[in-house]
Design an enzyme around this catalytic site. Sequence first.
Site, PDB file in Angstrom:
ATOM      1  N   ASN A  26      -3.805  -3.863  -1.765  1.00 18.03           N
ATOM      2  CA  ASN A  26      -3.683  -4.729  -0.579  1.00 18.03           C
ATOM      3  C   ASN A  26      -2.302  -5.367  -0.503  1.00 18.03           C
ATOM      4  O   ASN A  26      -1.334  -4.656  -0.363  1.00 18.03           O
ATOM      5  CB  ASN A  26      -4.816  -5.734  -0.482  1.00 18.03           C
ATOM      6  CG  ASN A  26      -5.018  -6.215   0.960  1.00 18.03           C
ATOM      7  OD1 ASN A  26      -4.535  -5.566   1.887  1.00 18.03           O
ATOM      8  ND2 ASN A  26      -5.688  -7.319   1.162  1.00 18.03           N
ATOM      9  N   SER A  34      -8.077   0.033   6.961  1.00 14.40           N
ATOM     10  CA  SER A  34      -7.342   0.718   8.030  1.00 14.40           C
ATOM     11  C   SER A  34      -6.642   1.964   7.499  1.00 14.40           C
ATOM     12  O   SER A  34      -5.970   2.667   8.265  1.00 14.40           O
ATOM     13  CB  SER A  34      -6.283  -0.213   8.624  1.00 14.40           C
ATOM     14  OG  SER A  34      -6.879  -1.377   9.140  1.00 14.40           O
ATOM     15  N   GLY A  73       0.652  -0.245   5.872  1.00 13.42           N
ATOM     16  CA  GLY A  73       1.008  -1.103   7.002  1.00 13.42           C
ATOM     17  C   GLY A  73      -0.146  -1.915   7.548  1.00 13.42           C
ATOM     18  O   GLY A  73      -0.080  -2.411   8.667  1.00 13.42           O
ATOM     19  N   THR A 130       0.893  -1.157   0.000  1.00  8.95           N
ATOM     20  CA  THR A 130       0.000   0.000   0.000  1.00  8.95           C
ATOM     21  C   THR A 130       0.932   1.208   0.000  1.00  8.95           C
ATOM     22  O   THR A 130       2.118   1.058   0.241  1.00  8.95           O
ATOM     23  CB  THR A 130      -0.872  -0.007   1.278  1.00  8.95           C
ATOM     24  OG1 THR A 130      -1.770  -1.105   1.210  1.00  8.95           O
ATOM     25  CG2 THR A 130      -1.685   1.259   1.478  1.00  8.95           C
TER      26      THR A 130
END
Length: 564
Positions: free
Chosen positions: A393, A445, A464, A373
């Site tokens: 991803n 996230s 991350g 990412t």
Amino acid sequence: MMLVRALGLSVLVLLSACAPIVAADAERPLKPKTGAVASAHPLATEAGLEIMSRGGNAFDAAIAVSAALGVVEPYSSGFGGGGFYLLHRVSDNLYTMVDGREKAPLSASRDMYLDADGNPIPRLAKDGVLAAGIPGMPAALVHLSQKYGKLPLATSLEPAIRYAREGFEVDKRFIAGVTFKKDLLKTSMAADVFLLNGEAPPPGHIIKQPLLAKTIERFATGGLDGFYKGKTAKRIIKGVNEAGGDWSQADFDQYTVVEREPIYGTYRGSRIISAPPPSSGGVAIIDALNILEPYNIHEVDGVRRKHLVVEALRRAFRDRAQFLGDPDFVDVPTERLTHKFYADGQRASIRLDRATSSDSLPGFQPEDEGQHTTHFSVLDADGNRVGGTQTINFWFGGGYMVPGVGMLLNNEMDDFSIKPGVPNGYGLVGAGANEIQPGKRMLSSMTPTFVESDLGVAILGTPGGSRIISMVLLGVLERIDGANAEQISAKPRYHHQYLPDSITYESDAFSAEEVQGLQDLGHTLKESSRKYGNMNTITWDYAGNKVISGADPRGVGLAKIRVY
Ligand code: DON
């Protein structure tokens, strides 16, 4: 405050206790007069600066950076993936997030990755076409250009098209990724583009992507229809279906970008603006900051500070698992979760002398690390800002490159909860709120974030996986302590995500005394075998009207300033 008192914390918080050097209001500049770009790849940063020098604003530059990253960092993000773009436009004081997250195909169903006995089929949500969601990044770039840009889309996409056609030189990061994912790449034509005789190419090798150049050109001139209809869409649908998937034109017709109101929070005099659902990041960070606010963690020793940050993360991640999902499909109690009173309740179970066990929290495991990412930050001379985090991803997504399109598809479907309580690739668990439904966005996230304070402005974010949230939280706390972009990006990191109940940390994040101190409190610690994250940050300090651009020293990115 009463609750804090009831908890017996006798020293009440002095909100002014943490006071970095600030500019007086009269000295506060209206504009930075300097532009800046920080991204994970030098060519992407140069693309942004080029577009600024051709009269583009921060939004045009963001399109150029985003598209260029999709070409020169094909392992991280791209047109076959999605992203979030957090924007601030100065002229009308607008804050918004352009949500270009992928959506589940219409053929998707809740149990699609489970076998007849209800057990997850290994890697089905991770590799190949079944792992892919409908791409959102092209739609997001078209939207950014039409609504916010000054230059034609085709101009902002020029550097990316050039890099695809003329090629880019591979670096150590690319070689590491290709080496790691060689076998997956060999399952599609990706091997022809990224490997040399079936192996990772040597440093300095030039990768050309002529098919991808044509694909970008088609939507540079055709806009949305240049990707979601016609040749490109047809080829993607054909390729996916031949490889065992089930996509149709209806999937492309239903894909729309959504503009969403960011999540706002305050923390000890600073204002935080961050990514709303379907990102879990903004909610989790504001919740964690609310929990932390009454403790003056800026003036306590390292063990106590880190203990409290971990306890805040533990509680924020527990709520992520329970409540967060696509707000177009489920009611996410955003207001409640980001309310100061809610944090008061969560704080009530925190003990200063002992770690909480995650099992003791109401409700509700991990492996792989270091997938991919990318995050970039842009500021223009007027003060317009973009924080963009985009992804396919894992490294090279699902590894499937579409014939005739030259673009890798993502494996974002793994970000759904494929079965309640079963951890995804980041060890994240979830439940109904993030279960698979046709046309639904998978929870993310990714957390592009702005911090505004008397000190100035910061734009930050990072890749991350689940660790994005703790990295951004630590970055915000560093900023509150007065750090600039370079210091924020370089700072050692640690992480806790509720389950598994352990703290992961970079070797230099804790001193020996801190390791001992945290263990004495009952925390389980796991030293990470490598560094993680790739945080590309910009800070604009009002004092001296100073802009600093900081690339993460862990990566190969470039941070640059543009003086007008
Ligand atoms: O959207 C998400 O949360 C993930 N797909 C992000 C993946 C990621 O950050 C991988 N980075 N190392």
